[in-house]
Motif scaffolding. Sequence first.
Motif, PDB file in Angstrom:
ATOM      1  N   THR A  48      11.583   8.593  55.262  1.00  0.00           N
ATOM      2  CA  THR A  48      10.315   7.876  55.473  1.00  0.00           C
ATOM      3  C   THR A  48       9.552   7.735  54.166  1.00  0.00           C
ATOM      4  O   THR A  48       8.972   6.671  53.884  1.00  0.00           O
ATOM      5  N   LEU A  49       9.555   8.779  53.345  1.00  0.00           N
ATOM      6  CA  LEU A  49       8.860   8.727  52.063  1.00  0.00           C
ATOM      7  C   LEU A  49       9.489   7.668  51.146  1.00  0.00           C
ATOM      8  O   LEU A  49       8.768   6.892  50.502  1.00  0.00           O
ATOM      9  N   VAL A  50      10.806   7.620  51.110  1.00  0.00           N
ATOM     10  CA  VAL A  50      11.493   6.612  50.298  1.00  0.00           C
ATOM     11  C   VAL A  50      11.173   5.215  50.818  1.00  0.00           C
ATOM     12  O   VAL A  50      10.927   4.284  50.027  1.00  0.00           O
ATOM     13  N   ARG A  51      11.151   5.045  52.126  1.00  0.00           N
ATOM     14  CA  ARG A  51      10.857   3.733  52.712  1.00  0.00           C
ATOM     15  C   ARG A  51       9.438   3.280  52.362  1.00  0.00           C
ATOM     16  O   ARG A  51       9.212   2.107  52.020  1.00  0.00           O
ATOM     17  N   ARG A  52       8.472   4.180  52.408  1.00  0.00           N
ATOM     18  CA  ARG A  52       7.088   3.807  52.067  1.00  0.00           C
ATOM     19  C   ARG A  52       6.962   3.461  50.591  1.00  0.00           C
ATOM     20  O   ARG A  52       6.254   2.521  50.225  1.00  0.00           O
ATOM     21  N   TYR A  53       7.658   4.224  49.749  1.00  0.00           N
ATOM     22  CA  TYR A  53       7.648   3.907  48.314  1.00  0.00           C
ATOM     23  C   TYR A  53       8.213   2.517  48.063  1.00  0.00           C
ATOM     24  O   TYR A  53       7.628   1.714  47.318  1.00  0.00           O
ATOM     25  N   ARG A  54       9.333   2.211  48.693  1.00  0.00           N
ATOM     26  CA  ARG A  54       9.959   0.905  48.480  1.00  0.00           C
ATOM     27  C   ARG A  54       9.121  -0.228  49.051  1.00  0.00           C
ATOM     28  O   ARG A  54       9.101  -1.333  48.502  1.00  0.00           O
ATOM     29  N   THR A  55       8.414   0.045  50.128  1.00  0.00           N
ATOM     30  CA  THR A  55       7.508  -0.971  50.673  1.00  0.00           C
ATOM     31  C   THR A  55       6.417  -1.307  49.663  1.00  0.00           C
ATOM     32  O   THR A  55       6.088  -2.487  49.436  1.00  0.00           O
ATOM     33  N   ALA A  56       5.851  -0.277  49.023  1.00  0.00           N
ATOM     34  CA  ALA A  56       4.830  -0.511  47.998  1.00  0.00           C
ATOM     35  C   ALA A  56       5.399  -1.296  46.818  1.00  0.00           C
ATOM     36  O   ALA A  56       4.732  -2.180  46.256  1.00  0.00           O
ATOM     37  N   VAL A  57       6.642  -0.987  46.444  1.00  0.00           N
ATOM     38  CA  VAL A  57       7.285  -1.697  45.324  1.00  0.00           C
ATOM     39  C   VAL A  57       7.411  -3.182  45.634  1.00  0.00           C
ATOM     40  O   VAL A  57       7.072  -4.040  44.805  1.00  0.00           O
TER      41      VAL A  57
END
Length: 351
Positions: A48-57
């Motif tokens: 989930t943390l990786v997914r949120r980071y990539r969403t911000a990117v």
Amino acid sequence: MTSQTWLLLAVTGIDAVLFHALPFFSRPDIVFSVTVADTFAAGSAAATLVRRYRTAVWISAAAAAAGLLLVQSTEIGVGLLLAQGMLGVAAWLWARGQAQPHAASPPTVRTATIEPRQTRLPGGALFALGPLIVVAAAVSFLWWNWEAIPCRVPVRWSFDGAATGWRVKSIAGVYSALGMATVIIVIMLVMAWLLVHRTRQVAITDAAAGPERRFKAVSALQLLLSAYGLAALSTAFSVAPVLTGANRMSPAIPALIAAAVIVSLGCVLILARLGQGGHRAVAPRMNAGARGDATPDAAWKGGLVYFNPNDPALLVEKRLGLGWTLNLANKWSWVLVGTVVALALLLRLLR
């Protein structure tokens, strides 16, 4: 749209892809530069943390692309690219902060092997000396054939080979360019030797140590091949006027540049397949006793820069990307950085 806008849009997409891929290029128990427990790294919270980071990117990339399409100004476009990069770094730092509460406790027992390390430069010492031999041959050739060099040669070339500027070539100018190439080649060779002989061996068991050694060998080979590419290019630029008897760029030079790019990309793909430290070739159960990359989290400033006065290592594994980075608390790191900066400034003055 102008060609500049298309180029800036392409760079925006490339930046987004690189930021998207960064969490992939780390050891499995390192999440956003934080050494975590295996249960967290393999669990839904990390995903989930990786997914949120990539969403911000991708949101920042979409915003930058929209701004480029609306404004279509080169100056503003460059500013948007810088803002996109800053937002990507900010997203990384935010994700690192979210991962820190899940950091694993440092091991209280240090494990090491008493067996001698199996180290050897790829191809052996003679292969490693090849780039220096190429440059030495170019210097000797120019020494015996200097009168055959045209007096006026191009400072730079366009893509079709037409000269865009001229100056009188001096023997000192050519030899200084070859000298700078030689210094850079020596740095590459030293770094390759350090990778094989002086970097920390994290894995202890044979099943994990073998892939880690292969990762180091490919990293060293990439440096050696880059040294060969630089030697070939510097030799071609210096010797071409003698061999062709003309002031136009030799067709071999673009071919050499293309070959160097292809070889470098090939090494990067191999390293990506091996995984940072060669971990993708090792089952997690076979790497027992190893934790992360054996460097303390506190020494990674922002998770990006390694600064540890208590670590004598000059090179350590990156936690952001593939390969290796400098321990900036080691004085020799600043010698290397200062040498590269000085060469860049000198090259600028000699143009």
